[in-house]
Design a protein around this motif. Structure first.
Motif, PDB file in Angstrom:
ATOM      1  N   GLY A 307       0.783  -1.218   0.000  1.00  0.00           N
ATOM      2  CA  GLY A 307       0.000   0.000   0.000  1.00  0.00           C
ATOM      3  C   GLY A 307       0.818   1.273   0.000  1.00  0.00           C
ATOM      4  O   GLY A 307       0.269   2.370   0.134  1.00  0.00           O
ATOM      5  N   ILE A 308       2.129   1.147  -0.145  1.00  0.00           N
ATOM      6  CA  ILE A 308       3.000   2.333  -0.180  1.00  0.00           C
ATOM      7  C   ILE A 308       2.923   3.000  -1.545  1.00  0.00           C
ATOM      8  O   ILE A 308       2.871   4.228  -1.654  1.00  0.00           O
ATOM      9  CB  ILE A 308       4.463   1.956   0.140  1.00  0.00           C
ATOM     10  CG1 ILE A 308       4.559   1.352   1.532  1.00  0.00           C
ATOM     11  CG2 ILE A 308       5.376   3.167   0.002  1.00  0.00           C
ATOM     12  CD1 ILE A 308       4.196   2.310   2.644  1.00  0.00           C
ATOM     13  N   ALA A 309       2.921   2.209  -2.610  1.00  0.00           N
ATOM     14  CA  ALA A 309       2.939   2.742  -3.974  1.00  0.00           C
ATOM     15  C   ALA A 309       1.671   2.357  -4.726  1.00  0.00           C
ATOM     16  O   ALA A 309       1.054   1.323  -4.471  1.00  0.00           O
ATOM     17  CB  ALA A 309       4.155   2.222  -4.723  1.00  0.00           C
ATOM     18  N   ASP A 310       1.300   3.229  -5.685  1.00  0.00           N
ATOM     19  CA  ASP A 310       0.206   2.948  -6.609  1.00  0.00           C
ATOM     20  C   ASP A 310       0.735   2.491  -7.958  1.00  0.00           C
ATOM     21  O   ASP A 310      -0.001   1.912  -8.758  1.00  0.00           O
ATOM     22  CB  ASP A 310      -0.649   4.202  -6.802  1.00  0.00           C
ATOM     23  CG  ASP A 310      -1.278   4.654  -5.504  1.00  0.00           C
ATOM     24  OD1 ASP A 310      -2.190   3.972  -5.017  1.00  0.00           O
ATOM     25  OD2 ASP A 310      -0.835   5.693  -4.965  1.00  0.00           O
ATOM     26  N   ALA A 311       2.008   2.785  -8.223  1.00  0.00           N
ATOM     27  CA  ALA A 311       2.656   2.402  -9.477  1.00  0.00           C
ATOM     28  C   ALA A 311       4.161   2.469  -9.252  1.00  0.00           C
ATOM     29  O   ALA A 311       4.635   3.072  -8.284  1.00  0.00           O
ATOM     30  CB  ALA A 311       2.241   3.332 -10.616  1.00  0.00           C
ATOM     31  N   ILE A 312       4.904   1.857 -10.169  1.00  0.00           N
ATOM     32  CA  ILE A 312       6.365   1.833 -10.089  1.00  0.00           C
ATOM     33  C   ILE A 312       6.926   2.290 -11.435  1.00  0.00           C
ATOM     34  O   ILE A 312       6.460   1.848 -12.491  1.00  0.00           O
ATOM     35  CB  ILE A 312       6.898   0.423  -9.776  1.00  0.00           C
ATOM     36  CG1 ILE A 312       6.314  -0.106  -8.462  1.00  0.00           C
ATOM     37  CG2 ILE A 312       8.428   0.426  -9.748  1.00  0.00           C
ATOM     38  CD1 ILE A 312       6.745   0.629  -7.221  1.00  0.00           C
ATOM     39  N   SER A 313       7.916   3.164 -11.394  1.00  0.00           N
ATOM     40  CA  SER A 313       8.577   3.573 -12.638  1.00  0.00           C
ATOM     41  C   SER A 313       9.920   2.859 -12.756  1.00  0.00           C
ATOM     42  O   SER A 313      10.652   2.718 -11.781  1.00  0.00           O
ATOM     43  CB  SER A 313       8.763   5.093 -12.699  1.00  0.00           C
ATOM     44  OG  SER A 313       9.655   5.551 -11.703  1.00  0.00           O
ATOM     45  N   PHE A 314      10.196   2.407 -13.964  1.00  0.00           N
ATOM     46  CA  PHE A 314      11.420   1.664 -14.269  1.00  0.00           C
ATOM     47  C   PHE A 314      12.262   2.493 -15.232  1.00  0.00           C
ATOM     48  O   PHE A 314      11.747   2.979 -16.241  1.00  0.00           O
ATOM     49  CB  PHE A 314      11.089   0.318 -14.907  1.00  0.00           C
ATOM     50  CG  PHE A 314      10.371  -0.648 -14.004  1.00  0.00           C
ATOM     51  CD1 PHE A 314      11.065  -1.679 -13.374  1.00  0.00           C
ATOM     52  CD2 PHE A 314       9.006  -0.533 -13.787  1.00  0.00           C
ATOM     53  CE1 PHE A 314      10.402  -2.579 -12.546  1.00  0.00           C
ATOM     54  CE2 PHE A 314       8.337  -1.422 -12.958  1.00  0.00           C
ATOM     55  CZ  PHE A 314       9.040  -2.449 -12.333  1.00  0.00           C
ATOM     56  N   GLY A 315      13.548   2.626 -14.941  1.00  0.00           N
ATOM     57  CA  GLY A 315      14.435   3.404 -15.791  1.00  0.00           C
ATOM     58  C   GLY A 315      15.249   2.539 -16.722  1.00  0.00           C
ATOM     59  O   GLY A 315      14.815   2.202 -17.825  1.00  0.00           O
ATOM     60  N   ARG A 316      16.445   2.162 -16.287  1.00  0.00           N
ATOM     61  CA  ARG A 316      17.348   1.406 -17.159  1.00  0.00           C
ATOM     62  C   ARG A 316      16.757   0.109 -17.701  1.00  0.00           C
ATOM     63  O   ARG A 316      17.056  -0.256 -18.851  1.00  0.00           O
ATOM     64  CB  ARG A 316      18.668   1.165 -16.416  1.00  0.00           C
ATOM     65  CG  ARG A 316      19.533   2.425 -16.334  1.00  0.00           C
ATOM     66  CD  ARG A 316      20.659   2.302 -15.339  1.00  0.00           C
ATOM     67  NE  ARG A 316      20.148   2.221 -13.983  1.00  0.00           N
ATOM     68  CZ  ARG A 316      20.910   1.970 -12.915  1.00  0.00           C
ATOM     69  NH1 ARG A 316      22.200   1.754 -13.070  1.00  0.00           N
ATOM     70  NH2 ARG A 316      20.379   1.935 -11.714  1.00  0.00           N
ATOM     71  N   PRO A 317      15.907  -0.617 -16.957  1.00  0.00           N
ATOM     72  CA  PRO A 317      15.270  -1.792 -17.592  1.00  0.00           C
ATOM     73  C   PRO A 317      14.459  -1.432 -18.830  1.00  0.00           C
ATOM     74  O   PRO A 317      14.447  -2.189 -19.811  1.00  0.00           O
ATOM     75  CB  PRO A 317      14.384  -2.351 -16.472  1.00  0.00           C
ATOM     76  CG  PRO A 317      15.075  -1.946 -15.216  1.00  0.00           C
ATOM     77  CD  PRO A 317      15.619  -0.569 -15.512  1.00  0.00           C
ATOM     78  N   PHE A 318      13.791  -0.251 -18.822  1.00  0.00           N
ATOM     79  CA  PHE A 318      13.046   0.173 -20.011  1.00  0.00           C
ATOM     80  C   PHE A 318      13.997   0.607 -21.123  1.00  0.00           C
ATOM     81  O   PHE A 318      13.684   0.480 -22.308  1.00  0.00           O
ATOM     82  CB  PHE A 318      12.100   1.318 -19.675  1.00  0.00           C
ATOM     83  CG  PHE A 318      10.649   0.938 -19.705  1.00  0.00           C
ATOM     84  CD1 PHE A 318      10.075   0.404 -20.841  1.00  0.00           C
ATOM     85  CD2 PHE A 318       9.863   1.106 -18.582  1.00  0.00           C
ATOM     86  CE1 PHE A 318       8.739   0.035 -20.870  1.00  0.00           C
ATOM     87  CE2 PHE A 318       8.521   0.746 -18.587  1.00  0.00           C
ATOM     88  CZ  PHE A 318       7.963   0.202 -19.741  1.00  0.00           C
ATOM     89  N   LEU A 319      15.140   1.137 -20.742  1.00  0.00           N
ATOM     90  CA  LEU A 319      16.129   1.554 -21.729  1.00  0.00           C
ATOM     91  C   LEU A 319      16.508   0.382 -22.631  1.00  0.00           C
ATOM     92  O   LEU A 319      16.581   0.522 -23.846  1.00  0.00           O
ATOM     93  CB  LEU A 319      17.348   2.101 -20.972  1.00  0.00           C
ATOM     94  CG  LEU A 319      18.581   2.599 -21.710  1.00  0.00           C
ATOM     95  CD1 LEU A 319      19.314   3.610 -20.827  1.00  0.00           C
ATOM     96  CD2 LEU A 319      19.526   1.462 -22.059  1.00  0.00           C
ATOM     97  N   ALA A 320      16.709  -0.787 -22.029  1.00  0.00           N
ATOM     98  CA  ALA A 320      17.181  -1.945 -22.787  1.00  0.00           C
ATOM     99  C   ALA A 320      16.077  -2.900 -23.205  1.00  0.00           C
ATOM    100  O   ALA A 320      16.335  -3.840 -23.970  1.00  0.00           O
ATOM    101  CB  ALA A 320      18.219  -2.706 -21.953  1.00  0.00           C
TER     102      ALA A 320
END
Length: 362
Positions: A307-320
């Motif tokens: 319940g801490i987050a509603d969504a997660i953003s991914f950086g370098r994994p999306f890059l590749a």
């Protein structure tokens, strides 16, 4: 509790899943900060993200100190962004523009201008310039007239983002850049209405948020913070108190979602031993909370379950991995990113990472 693959509404933006693409500077624009056709291919490839947050985009020449990064202060830049946004929309995606002023982390080799900050301070380490690594110059402290002018630059950039077709904007308030420099007492040494007490140090952030909301709409304006630990020489004596107070101000302003970059002690990029501030922010901020830094599918889902987050953003994994959403869904192996092409020009290490079905067919 929701899964990563359930839809969510973040203000006026409806997301098909909760896997966001974090902002990633890639250096594929022109020296005039105009987006290129290659950028349209790159972002469209990643349109299955619930939401794409664009790479950090300069609000002015003064505020942009990264070689070949894009801007949103000129007509040419707006026209360059339009096909990028259209390509994402055609692919079924959503994209917001991240608005950026780097403050004292600008080098005149890139901007051609003096760098500015909350106070006359010098950033540590070295700037990435067109002529290699160079020490940062000492910034000059912003006058009240400078502050008014820069808030106007944010307003104009938000207006340009709307004109370019973006679904909204995210203000870059993280990573030791200008808004962060005003917020934290390690870099804000002012004794006027923009310095001293926490409420005063948050004034510039509030001014910027309200100016951007007036152009992009309250329900299409968000902000990003990096609330724990030193970032590029920017820190505070009490990050918990500062960023909790900031979240309370955002609640008052009706900000619909907030992204927090929260590295831990084992993070691969700017690790810190400071405890995360997100649980405290969750108690005072009713908007959607997006967390970022070193997540995989399992740890991301755990944050939703807690319940801490509603969504997660991914950086370098999306890059590749342009198809990161599907790879997480299938628990499939990920492509490794290539550091040497993070900021190089051209398609190598940018638009040539294979999708899962291409690898399986090979």
């Amino acid at each position: 509790m929701p899964t990563l693959f359930d839809p969510v509404e973040m203000g006026a933006i409806k997301l098909p899943n909760r896997i966001l693409m974090a902002p990633l500077t890639r250096g594929r624009a022109t020296k005039d900060a105009v987006p290129t056709p290659l950028m349209a291919d790159y972002y469209a490839q990643r349109a299955t993200a619930g939401l794409i947050i664009s790479e950090a985009t300069g609000i002015s020449r003064e505020g942009l100190g990264w070689p070949y990064a894009p801007g949103l202060w000129s007509d040419a830049q707006v026209e360059g962004w339009k096909p990028v946004v259209e390509a994402v929309h055609r692919a079924g995606g959503r994209i917001v523009a991240q608005l950026w002023h780097m403050g004292r982390l600008v080098h005149d080799n890139v901007s051609g201008m003096r760098n500015i900050s909350a106070s006359a301070t010098q950033a540590p380490d070295y700037a990435h310039t067109y002529e290699g690594k160079q020490a940062y110059p000492t910034a000059y402290g912003a006058t009240l007239a400078d502050i008014e002018r820069i808030v106007g630059d944010y307003s104009a950039a938000a207006r340009n983002a709307v004109a370019a077709g973006f679904d909204g904007v995210q203000i870059h308030g993280a990573n030791g850049y200008l808004i962060d420099q005003f917020m934290r007492d390690g870099t804000n040494l002012r004794d006027d209405d923009y310095g001293g007490a926490i409420a005063n140090r948050l004034r510039f952030m509030r001014d910027v948020v309200m100016a951007v909301q007036a152009e992009a709409g309250v329900q299409r304006t968000a902000i990003r913070f990096s609330p724990n630990g030193d970032v590029q020489g920017c820190n505070d004596s009490d990050n918990f108190a500062l960023f909790t107070a900031a979240a309370i101000e955002l609640e008052k302003l009706g900000v619909p979602w907030l992204e927090l970059r929260e590295p831990g002690p084992h993070s691969t990029f700017r690790a810190t031993d400071e405890a995360p501030v997100s649980p405290a922010i969750r108690k005072v901020f009713s908007g959607k909370l997006v967390l970022n830094s070193d997540y995989d599918g399992t740890s991301a889902q755990a944050k939703l379950d807690d319940g801490i987050a509603d969504a997660i953003s991914f950086g370098r994994p999306f890059l590749a991995n342009p198809d990161l959403v599907e790879r997480i869904r299938q628990d499939a192996p990920l492509n490794e990113w290539h550091v040497k092409t993070f900021y190089s020009q051209g398609p190598e290490g940018y638009t040539d990472y294979p999708r899962l079905e291409e690898q399986e067919a090979a």
